[in-house]
Design a protein around this motif. Structure first.
Motif, PDB file in Angstrom:
ATOM      1  N   VAL A  48      26.431  63.200  48.466  1.00 47.29           N
ATOM      2  CA  VAL A  48      25.304  62.460  49.160  1.00 47.29           C
ATOM      3  C   VAL A  48      25.278  61.409  48.220  1.00 47.29           C
ATOM      4  O   VAL A  48      25.014  60.880  47.264  1.00 47.29           O
ATOM      5  CB  VAL A  48      23.882  63.587  47.721  1.00 47.29           C
ATOM      6  CG1 VAL A  48      22.764  64.022  47.985  1.00 47.29           C
ATOM      7  CG2 VAL A  48      24.154  65.181  47.462  1.00 47.29           C
ATOM      8  N   LEU A  49      24.140  60.435  49.349  1.00 45.74           N
ATOM      9  CA  LEU A  49      24.500  59.019  49.602  1.00 45.74           C
ATOM     10  C   LEU A  49      22.701  58.889  50.254  1.00 45.74           C
ATOM     11  O   LEU A  49      22.173  59.537  51.228  1.00 45.74           O
ATOM     12  CB  LEU A  49      25.236  58.526  50.714  1.00 45.74           C
ATOM     13  CG  LEU A  49      25.810  57.283  50.557  1.00 45.74           C
ATOM     14  CD1 LEU A  49      25.938  56.475  48.644  1.00 45.74           C
ATOM     15  CD2 LEU A  49      26.595  56.601  51.575  1.00 45.74           C
ATOM     16  N   ASN A  50      22.612  58.202  49.352  1.00 45.94           N
ATOM     17  CA  ASN A  50      21.166  57.136  49.811  1.00 45.94           C
ATOM     18  C   ASN A  50      21.278  55.754  49.444  1.00 45.94           C
ATOM     19  O   ASN A  50      21.374  54.736  48.419  1.00 45.94           O
ATOM     20  CB  ASN A  50      19.735  57.359  48.672  1.00 45.94           C
ATOM     21  CG  ASN A  50      18.556  57.138  49.551  1.00 45.94           C
ATOM     22  OD1 ASN A  50      18.594  56.895  50.573  1.00 45.94           O
ATOM     23  ND2 ASN A  50      17.645  57.334  48.767  1.00 45.94           N
ATOM     24  N   ARG A 105      22.022  48.698  50.163  1.00 47.44           N
ATOM     25  CA  ARG A 105      22.767  48.642  48.561  1.00 47.44           C
ATOM     26  C   ARG A 105      22.307  50.335  48.255  1.00 47.44           C
ATOM     27  O   ARG A 105      21.638  51.202  48.811  1.00 47.44           O
ATOM     28  CB  ARG A 105      21.263  48.080  47.965  1.00 47.44           C
ATOM     29  CG  ARG A 105      21.520  46.837  48.144  1.00 47.44           C
ATOM     30  CD  ARG A 105      21.913  45.761  46.905  1.00 47.44           C
ATOM     31  NE  ARG A 105      22.504  44.456  47.201  1.00 47.44           N
ATOM     32  CZ  ARG A 105      24.095  44.047  47.118  1.00 47.44           C
ATOM     33  NH1 ARG A 105      24.743  44.469  46.020  1.00 47.44           N
ATOM     34  NH2 ARG A 105      24.412  42.479  46.537  1.00 47.44           N
ATOM     35  N   VAL A 106      23.903  51.068  47.408  1.00 43.89           N
ATOM     36  CA  VAL A 106      23.423  51.688  47.317  1.00 43.89           C
ATOM     37  C   VAL A 106      22.358  52.646  45.942  1.00 43.89           C
ATOM     38  O   VAL A 106      22.387  51.693  44.751  1.00 43.89           O
ATOM     39  CB  VAL A 106      24.946  52.646  46.531  1.00 43.89           C
ATOM     40  CG1 VAL A 106      24.710  53.934  46.156  1.00 43.89           C
ATOM     41  CG2 VAL A 106      25.637  52.340  47.786  1.00 43.89           C
ATOM     42  N   GLN A 107      21.455  53.612  46.553  1.00 44.95           N
ATOM     43  CA  GLN A 107      20.769  53.917  45.754  1.00 44.95           C
ATOM     44  C   GLN A 107      20.540  54.932  44.715  1.00 44.95           C
ATOM     45  O   GLN A 107      20.272  54.699  43.454  1.00 44.95           O
ATOM     46  CB  GLN A 107      18.966  54.338  46.622  1.00 44.95           C
ATOM     47  CG  GLN A 107      18.478  52.953  47.091  1.00 44.95           C
ATOM     48  CD  GLN A 107      17.985  51.486  46.525  1.00 44.95           C
ATOM     49  OE1 GLN A 107      17.421  51.898  45.362  1.00 44.95           O
ATOM     50  NE2 GLN A 107      18.378  50.750  46.642  1.00 44.95           N
ATOM     51  N   ASP A 108      21.274  55.808  45.517  1.00 44.73           N
ATOM     52  CA  ASP A 108      22.120  56.787  44.747  1.00 44.73           C
ATOM     53  C   ASP A 108      23.016  57.220  45.425  1.00 44.73           C
ATOM     54  O   ASP A 108      23.054  57.885  46.773  1.00 44.73           O
ATOM     55  CB  ASP A 108      20.713  58.412  44.982  1.00 44.73           C
ATOM     56  CG  ASP A 108      20.823  58.857  43.733  1.00 44.73           C
ATOM     57  OD1 ASP A 108      21.581  59.203  42.605  1.00 44.73           O
ATOM     58  OD2 ASP A 108      20.279  60.197  43.416  1.00 44.73           O
ATOM     59  N   ARG A 119      26.583  52.294  42.584  1.00 46.70           N
ATOM     60  CA  ARG A 119      25.467  52.695  42.471  1.00 46.70           C
ATOM     61  C   ARG A 119      24.530  51.112  42.114  1.00 46.70           C
ATOM     62  O   ARG A 119      25.162  49.838  41.547  1.00 46.70           O
ATOM     63  CB  ARG A 119      24.235  53.078  41.066  1.00 46.70           C
ATOM     64  CG  ARG A 119      24.417  54.521  41.249  1.00 46.70           C
ATOM     65  CD  ARG A 119      23.369  54.906  40.234  1.00 46.70           C
ATOM     66  NE  ARG A 119      23.689  56.634  40.119  1.00 46.70           N
ATOM     67  CZ  ARG A 119      24.469  57.532  39.807  1.00 46.70           C
ATOM     68  NH1 ARG A 119      25.037  56.910  38.645  1.00 46.70           N
ATOM     69  NH2 ARG A 119      25.076  58.589  39.433  1.00 46.70           N
ATOM     70  N   GLY A 120      23.698  50.501  43.261  1.00 42.55           N
ATOM     71  CA  GLY A 120      22.858  49.291  42.983  1.00 42.55           C
ATOM     72  C   GLY A 120      24.169  48.295  44.287  1.00 42.55           C
ATOM     73  O   GLY A 120      24.063  47.185  44.380  1.00 42.55           O
TER      74      GLY A 120
END
Ligand SMILES: Cc1cc2nc3c(=O)[nH]c(=O)nc-3n(C[C@H](O)[C@H](O)[C@H](O)COP(=O)(O)OP(=O)(O)OC[C@H]3O[C@@H](n4cnc5c(N)ncnc54)[C@H](O)[C@@H]3O)c2cc1C
Length: 328
Positions: free
Chosen positions: A246-248, A253-256, A279-280
């Motif tokens: 699961v990628l947000n 930038r990667v939030q989650d 993360r980040g």
């Protein structure tokens, strides 16, 4: 097969009362348990059929879902709220077994299905600590192409077989149980145990504890998810390696991010190192490749399964790149 009695539970309390008796075992769809009884690996003296219990899928006020343990795998995969909010679960379920088996199999049974290690099934000649504690493990030095590269021990290197569990591992659900001690909520990540020197104890459930259902938390808006299973045949085969993610990504930038691996460990494996590295970080292929390398640096391959480390590394990278591409 050994003789056994059969009773269909009328409600969870009745199930737990019957399940507490010595030698009792719960029966879901029977697609795993009955096979194991035929092989005399499982020898229950009483079967308590729990397919008449908790087969509803209900929406929670926070947007999550409560899924009863007796929901059949097909019903879960096809449910509109599962398909729209948790497509990762639908993909994982339909990647497993056959339509006929999925029609019978239940959520509770899927969570507790046992390993497909060939030595575990070979009651005629093989030594297996999971089947018979302290007997020895023929897989460690035997043909171990399908076995674990993470989380194994000198007692056991069998892998967990469930596709659904890998996808669940990426979603952080809660498992609901009932026993003579009352109700319990167990974080899914804690349900399955690593083998250590007791590979016969596979979960943290107490004897007679009934799984009544699962609660899935809401997935954040903007998150994308995927389940990819790599196997020897395109259908009807267990995973060599599978990846649920699961990628947000927001503003590049990667939030989650949540990543779980299947086919590589005695339990569904959360790729915690890769997640921490991401993360980040920039949501691009260089970050995904570095994170996958970091996760697989800890792999401990056996004689025949070194390829799994490379396969898992590449599959993590490919799945995250796919998700980032979809998000663009
Ligand atoms: C040929 C074949 C191919 C397969 N391929 C795949 C695959 O590719 N991927 C995959 O993920 N799976 C695969 N499976 C496994 C299949 O998904 C499992 O057999 C199934 O999910 C088990 O569900 P069940 O309801 O039939 O469980 P059962 O066989 O009824 O029970 C399994 C275990 O769960 C316990 N149990 C059941 N319900 C509860 C409950 N509510 N509370 C507590 N304990 C409970 C039982 O006592 C038993 O120990 C395959 C199976 C077969 C036969």
């Amino acid at each position: 097969m050994n003789p056994f009695s059969y009773a269909r539970a009328s409600d969870p309390g009745d199930a737990v009362l019957r399940g507490a008796a010595q030698g009792s075992q719960y029966l879901g769809g029977g697609t795993n348990l009955v096979d194991l009884m035929r092989e005399t690996i499982e020898r229950p003296s009483a079967l308590v059929d729990v397919t008449g219990l908790s087969d509803r899928i209900e929406e929670r006020p926070d947007g999550g879902l409560r899924i009863g343990a007796a929901v059949r795998n097909t019903a879960m995969a096809e449910h509109p709220l599962v398909r729209s909010r948790y497509p990762i679960l639908t993909r994982a379920i339909v990647a497993g077994a056959s339509p006929q088996i999925r029609n019978m199999a239940t959520v509770g049974g899927n969570l507790l299905q046992r390993t497909r290690c060939a030595y575990f099934y070979d009651t005629d000649g093989a030594r297996c600590n999971k089947r018979q504690p302290e007997q020895g493990c023929d897989a460690r030095d035997g043909f171990n192409r399908m076995h674990a590269i993470f989380g194994g021990s000198s007692s056991c290197v069998a892998v967990h077989p469930s596709d659904l569990c890998v996808a669940l591992m990426a979603l952080d659900p809660t498992v609901h149980t009932l026993s003579s001690q009352g109700e319990r909520e167990i974080p899914f990540a804690e349900l399955h145990r690593l083998p250590g020197d007791r590979p016969d104890i596979e979960t943290m459930l107490e004897p007679g504890e009934l799984i009544t259902g699962l609660t899935l938390p809401a997935v954040p808006l903007g998150a994308r998810s995927a389940y990819r299973k790599v196997r020897d045949r395109s259908s009807y085969a267990f995973a060599l390696v599978s990846v649920a993610a699961v990628l947000n990504v927001e503003d590049g930038r990667v939030q989650d991010v949540r990543i779980a691996l299947g086919g590589v460990a005695p339990k569904p494996w959360r790729a915690a190192k890769a997640e921490a590295a991401l993360r980040g970080a920039p949501g691009n292929e260089a970050s995904f490749a570095a994170a996958a390398r970091e996760e697989l640096a800890d792999a401990v391959p056996l004689r025949d399964n070194g390829f799994k480390a490379e396969l898992a590394r590449r599959t993590i990278e490919a799945v995250l790149s796919q998700l980032a591409g979809e998000a663009a």
